[in-house]
Motif scaffolding. Structure first.
Motif, short mmCIF file in Angstrom:
data_model
loop_
_atom_site.label_atom_id
_atom_site.label_comp_id
_atom_site.label_asym_id
_atom_site.label_seq_id
_atom_site.Cartn_x
_atom_site.Cartn_y
_atom_site.Cartn_z
N PHE A 1 0.84 -1.21 0.00
CA PHE A 1 0.00 0.00 0.00
C PHE A 1 0.87 1.25 0.00
O PHE A 1 0.65 2.19 -0.79
CB PHE A 1 -0.93 0.00 1.20
N ILE A 2 1.86 1.31 0.89
CA ILE A 2 2.70 2.50 1.00
C ILE A 2 3.48 2.74 -0.29
O ILE A 2 3.56 3.87 -0.79
CB ILE A 2 3.66 2.36 2.20
N THR A 3 4.04 1.68 -0.86
CA THR A 3 4.84 1.82 -2.07
C THR A 3 4.01 2.32 -3.23
O THR A 3 4.40 3.26 -3.95
CB THR A 3 5.49 0.47 -2.42
N LEU A 4 2.84 1.72 -3.45
CA LEU A 4 1.98 2.13 -4.57
C LEU A 4 1.40 3.52 -4.32
O LEU A 4 1.27 4.32 -5.26
CB LEU A 4 0.86 1.11 -4.77
N ALA A 5 1.04 3.82 -3.08
CA ALA A 5 0.49 5.14 -2.78
C ALA A 5 1.53 6.22 -3.06
O ALA A 5 1.24 7.24 -3.71
CB ALA A 5 0.03 5.20 -1.33
N ARG A 6 2.75 6.01 -2.61
CA ARG A 6 3.80 7.00 -2.85
C ARG A 6 4.08 7.14 -4.34
O ARG A 6 4.27 8.25 -4.85
CB ARG A 6 5.07 6.61 -2.10
N ALA A 7 4.09 6.01 -5.05
CA ALA A 7 4.33 6.07 -6.49
C ALA A 7 3.20 6.80 -7.21
O ALA A 7 3.42 7.40 -8.27
CB ALA A 7 4.49 4.66 -7.04
N ALA A 8 1.99 6.75 -6.63
CA ALA A 8 0.84 7.44 -7.22
C ALA A 8 0.72 8.88 -6.75
O ALA A 8 -0.24 9.58 -7.09
CB ALA A 8 -0.45 6.68 -6.89
N GLY A 9 1.67 9.35 -5.95
CA GLY A 9 1.66 10.73 -5.49
C GLY A 9 0.88 10.97 -4.22
O GLY A 9 0.58 12.12 -3.88
#
Length: 603
Positions: A366-374
């Motif tokens: 969740f954290i990785t994808l959220a950060r990658a999505a801004g």
């Protein structure tokens, strides 16, 4: 679990009675299919202040054919033994036979006044005591199992009635179709796919005792820190003691509270922290994170490979926190068999092996994808209360810890907790609402690995985390302790600096004591203030006034801090006096000499 059947004329019909039992996670299924009746059911749970409850089931059987009508109603309750049950129709009580079995209770109702003929309706009610609503600390919980085969029920309504003393509906795994202050209604569709869990209350209280083990193996003294549970937007933490008392407690960039201790060479130190945490299920205190700091929650780290091509490709199709959340819950599957080897493996390995995931995998993805999505995101480690490790598992086996993520809500300017692990395993909604069961120990935002959470400062196999429900306690507020430390010597005409020390002596954090935003319990904050002194301190004493939060201090600087000034004044006065004496003597001498030359009698 409930099985039921109806005895009919000319043919026998077995069908689902759909009787739901509070606090039993059993499923109901029919013993045989039937098309002879239209079955309508309304089930009402009515609770009292004490927690006791009554189940009232109103049933109507509409004949589809003129050749069939109901004469008997059978139901079998598995998993509980009821002590009494009554049945009645409009003409009065109906005979009921109650038999206890090893697996539960067998109930048979004689329908004395069945209605014959097509479209005729037989109506009756059942009433029996329900198991009490479960009290967990300051909240009450009600659980309703799902319908496994709703095809036998034409119309179905479930109503929960609660007294005002239960507090607000804080959590519902499926939102009620309609609700008022004390009535909550659910439809058949809401109970098809999953059970419904209801939590009522305003706040939860946990007592805690945490033990930390530190060791200094070097030959030099060391300053070491442990992370004690901090306040968050969901919780307020109050400390009875930290033993031994730390040198200081300071917040870090993520909002963790770091308690510092000085360890002599070759020494060990055991630290105990105890107190009470008050938890709420919605964010209460909007954060004041600034944009420059929030950008740090978009950066890659050891377990959050934001820049990886595979992550970037997935994140390109995700633009909101909910889309990220739904991707995680639909992609990963929890695997209890991995608990014996719960080493953190990282999101790329989790994506390659999605069916063998733990809470750290759900959180890291969740954290990785959220950060990658801004979307700024970070991790929380802590204690999570669970009565069912299958539905709400705990993966960090060190003293039964759990991991879940937070994301930054840009609109409301606050961090929002979500739990994709528990949604995946329990099918309950942990994105739009949260519960009272997540007690945060530590926050990981600047780093995916540090600081360690309570329970992870190990030296051996000791049990270092003890958390339990507790009666709510109020903690008295205490004013800040203000100390002023002036410079050893003060001189007028120049700018001097004094040290101001603010010490928090109360059980909880103090917020916005100017010029700092927070001082944790047992914490200190020091800063310098500029001042100028009068050249005549014995006539005009110098006073330093400090006002912050609810504390005020006028500090009169003692005369001993002016010894250097007094010495300089004495020297200056002495020099001045000597100069004046010399000047006077010289002037007199000159005058005397001139007098001799001008007086003829002295020649």
């Amino acid at each position: 679990m409930v099985f039921s059947k109806i005895k009919v004329v000319k043919r026998f019909l077995f069908f689902l009675s759909s009787l739901f039992i509070i606090h039993y996670s059993s499923f109901a299924s029919p013993t045989a299919a039937s098309e002879d009746f239209i079955v309508n059911q309304q089930i009402v749970y009515t609770y009292q202040d004490s927690g006791s409850g009554t189940v009232t089931e109103s049933i109507s059987l509409t004949n589809r054919f003129s050749t069939s009508y109901a004469r008997q109603y059978h139901l079998r309750l598995l998993g509980t033994n009821i002590t009494s049950i009554t049945a009645a129709d409009v003409q009065g009580p109906l005979p009921v036979e109650l038999t206890e079995t090893e697996s539960g209770s067998q109930v048979t109702v004689q329908l004395l006044h069945p209605s014959a003929g097509k479209d005729r309706v037989t109506r009756f009610t059942l009433s029996y005591p329900a198991p009490a609503a479960i009290t967990r600390g300051q909240v009450k919980e009600v659980s309703i199992p799902q319908i496994s085969d709703p095809s036998q029920i034409e119309n179905y309504t479930l109503v929960v009635k609660i007294p005002g003393s239960y507090g607000k509906l804080a959590y519902s795994s499926s939102p009620p179709s309609t609700s008022s202050d004390l009535f909550y209604t659910f439809s058949k569709d809401q109970l098809i796919s999953q059970p419904i869990k209801l939590t009522f209350g305003n706040i939860q209280a946990f007592n805690f005792q945490l033990v930390f083990h530190l060791e200094n193996s070097s030959l030099q003294p060391q300053l070491q820190a442990v992370a004690i549970p901090p306040d968050t937007s969901y919780q307020r933490v109050f400390y009875d003691l930290i033993d031994p008392q730390p040198i200081n407690v300071l917040p870090d960039a993520d909002g963790n509270w770091l308690a510092y201790f000085r360890l002599p060479p070759k020494s060990r130190l055991d630290i105990t922290a105890s107190g009470q945490a008050h938890l709420q299920n919605t964010p209460q205190n909007p954060s004041s994170q600034s944009d420059p700091l929030l950008t740090s929650y978009l950066q890659p780290d050891q377990y959050w490979p934001v820049d990886h091509a595979r992550i970037q490709e997935i994140a390109a199709g995700l633009s909101t926190p909910k889309q990220v959340y739904q991707y995680v819950t639909s992609t990963l599957k929890y695997d209890t068999s991995r608990l014996a080897n719960s080493a953190r493996r990282g999101v790329l390995v989790a994506l390659d092996n999605p069916d063998t995931s733990l809470c750290t995998d759900f959180t890291d993805l969740f954290i990785t994808l959220a950060r990658a999505a801004g979307v700024p995101a970070r991790e929380v480690n802590g204690y999570a209360y669970s009565t069912d490790p299958q539905l709400r598992p705990l993966s960090l086996v060190t003293d039964v810890l759990h991991a879940w993520p937070q994301y930054w809500d840009l609109k409301n300017k606050t961090w929002v907790d979500v739990d994709p692990t528990w949604e995946s395993t329990s099918k309950s909604n942990y994105f739009d609402q949260f519960d009272f069961n997540h007690f945060a120990f530590v926050i990981h935002g600047q780093s995916s690995e540090s600081p360690l959470a309570a329970g992870q400062y190990k030296q051996g196999s000791t049990r270092d985390v003890a958390v339990s429900f507790a009666p709510y306690r109020s903690f008295a507020a205490s004013p800040l302790k203000i100390e002023v430390v002036p410079p050893r010597q003060i001189l007028p005409f120049i700018q001097n600096q004094a040290l101001v020390r603010l010490t928090n002596t109360q059980a909880s954090a103090i917020y916005n004591p100017s010029p700092v935003s927070i001082i944790p319990p047992f914490g200190k904050f020091e800063y310098l203030v500029d001042f100028r002194s009068s050249p005549f301190p014995w006539l005009t004493p110098t006073v330093i006034s400090v006002s912050t939060h609810d504390a005020y201090l006028d500090y009169n600087i003692a005369q001993n801090h002016y010894l250097l000034w007094y010495l300089l004044l004495t020297i200056a006065a002495s020099v001045t006096l000597i100069v004046m004496v010399l000047f006077a003597h010289h002037a007199w001498s000159v005058h005397h000499e001139r007098s001799r030359w001008t007086n003829p009698l002295r020649r």
